[in-house]
Design an enzyme around this catalytic site. Structure first.
Site, PDB file in Angstrom:
ATOM      1  N   ASP A 209       2.613  10.223  38.531  1.00  0.00           N
ATOM      2  CA  ASP A 209       3.581  10.872  39.421  1.00  0.00           C
ATOM      3  C   ASP A 209       3.370  10.368  40.841  1.00  0.00           C
ATOM      4  O   ASP A 209       2.339   9.777  41.164  1.00  0.00           O
ATOM      5  CB  ASP A 209       3.385  12.388  39.396  1.00  0.00           C
ATOM      6  CG  ASP A 209       1.990  12.787  39.881  1.00  0.00           C
ATOM      7  OD1 ASP A 209       1.831  13.083  41.073  1.00  0.00           O
ATOM      8  OD2 ASP A 209       1.040  12.774  39.055  1.00  0.00           O
ATOM      9  N   ASP A 211       2.592  11.797  44.354  1.00  0.00           N
ATOM     10  CA  ASP A 211       2.055  13.050  44.854  1.00  0.00           C
ATOM     11  C   ASP A 211       3.119  13.730  45.724  1.00  0.00           C
ATOM     12  O   ASP A 211       4.181  13.161  45.986  1.00  0.00           O
ATOM     13  CB  ASP A 211       0.772  12.776  45.647  1.00  0.00           C
ATOM     14  CG  ASP A 211      -0.174  13.959  45.664  1.00  0.00           C
ATOM     15  OD1 ASP A 211      -0.477  14.483  44.585  1.00  0.00           O
ATOM     16  OD2 ASP A 211      -0.598  14.344  46.762  1.00  0.00           O
TER      17      ASP A 211
END
Length: 293
Positions: A209, A211
């Site tokens: 992902d 952040d």
């Protein structure tokens, strides 16, 4: 010395398929029990040991992983080269979910973990200027490129305590002011302990992902992370399967000196060393302690 690959599997990587003569073995260490039993066998004719960092079923949080026991157990089994696989978040647009990053530097923000095998009774200081093995990292990069994976040849890993994710203020600070590229919860003290144990260590981080600094990812969604972890895991296994074909069966001296990190590290005079601590260091530092007694 015969080369033996040790794989520390992070989130999503809980086993290694295709091992010949595979069996789970228990290893006792002076530092307690490792995260789990260790799966041993041969892959591509090369000895391999696989340790799930969080334990099968993901029972250890990042802060409760028994890092010292894990590294000691691998060294005790005869491992020479450690490949650490872990999930991470990204601070860089170009390091997108699904990408792999070959870690070459760390910023350590952990504070709840035992960070050294050494201490009162036997003090030692190893260099961490270059905390990962350049030779082993280059082979991981080569394997990733041969598999046509999206891979970045270097990156600075911010190790945070967890288990919570960052606040947005922290994320922006790590990205914009500290120069970190990725963030995770398990990179330290694992890399430092591997250096103390004179093991060549490479870290392959799998981006799950962006952040929460990212305007489109202001909250890390665990469900989305888990989905990407699953996709990354298959690629990580393929990378690991390619390594026996790249490593020599005989472990030559490391050009970087990872396997000689303790040559000048121990500060405590021989007559002032604690025999109880020395006994615990039999696998980690036996090479130098045996020569100095």
């Amino acid at each position: 010395m015969e080369t033996m690959i040790g794989v520390i599997g992070g989130s999503g990587v809980y086993d290694i398929a295709g091992l010949e003569d595979a069996r789970w073995v228990s290893v006792d260490t002076p530092w307690g029990k490792p995260s789990d039993q260790i799966l041993t066998g041969r892959l591509g004719g090369m000895r391999m040991a696989f340790l799930p960092r969080h334990g099968r079923g993901h029972v250890h949080s990042p802060s409760t992983v028994p890092y010292r026991a894990n590294i000691d157990a691998l060294k005790r089994l005869g491992v020479t080269d450690v490949i650490a696989v872990s999930a991470c978040g990204s601070f860089r647009e170009e390091m997108a979910p699904g990408d792999f990053v070959i870690v070459d530097q760390y910023i350590d923000r952990t504070h709840l973990r035992e960070k050294s095998f050494f201490g009162t009774g036997c003090v030692a200081h190893v260099s961490l200027a270059h905390p990962t093995c350049a030779r082993l990292s280059a082979l991981c990069l080569q394997a990733a490129r041969a598999l046509d994976l999206r891979v970045h040849e270097r990156g600075t890993y911010l190790a945070m305590e967890g288990p919570q994710f960052s606040t947005r203020a922290e994320s922006l600070m790590y990205r914009d002011h500290w120069g970190a590229d990725i963030i995770g919860m398990t990179g330290m003290p694992e890399a430092a302990l591997a250096r103390e144990a004179e093991l060549c260590y490479a870290s392959v981080a799998m981006v799950t992902d962006y952040d929460c600094w990212h305007p489109d990812h202001d909250a890390v969604d665990v469900a989305a992370v888990i989905k990407t972890v699953g996709q990354n895991a298959a690629n990580a296994r393929a990378l690991i399967a390619a390594l026996p074909g790249l490593l020599s069966s005989r472990h030559a001296a490391c050009p970087q000196g990872c396997d000689r990190a303790l040559d000048h590290a121990i500060m405590t005079a021989p007559d002032r060393r604690d025999p109880r601590l020395l006994a615990r260091l039999d696998a980690v530092a036996g090479r130098v302690l045996g020569a100095q007694t």
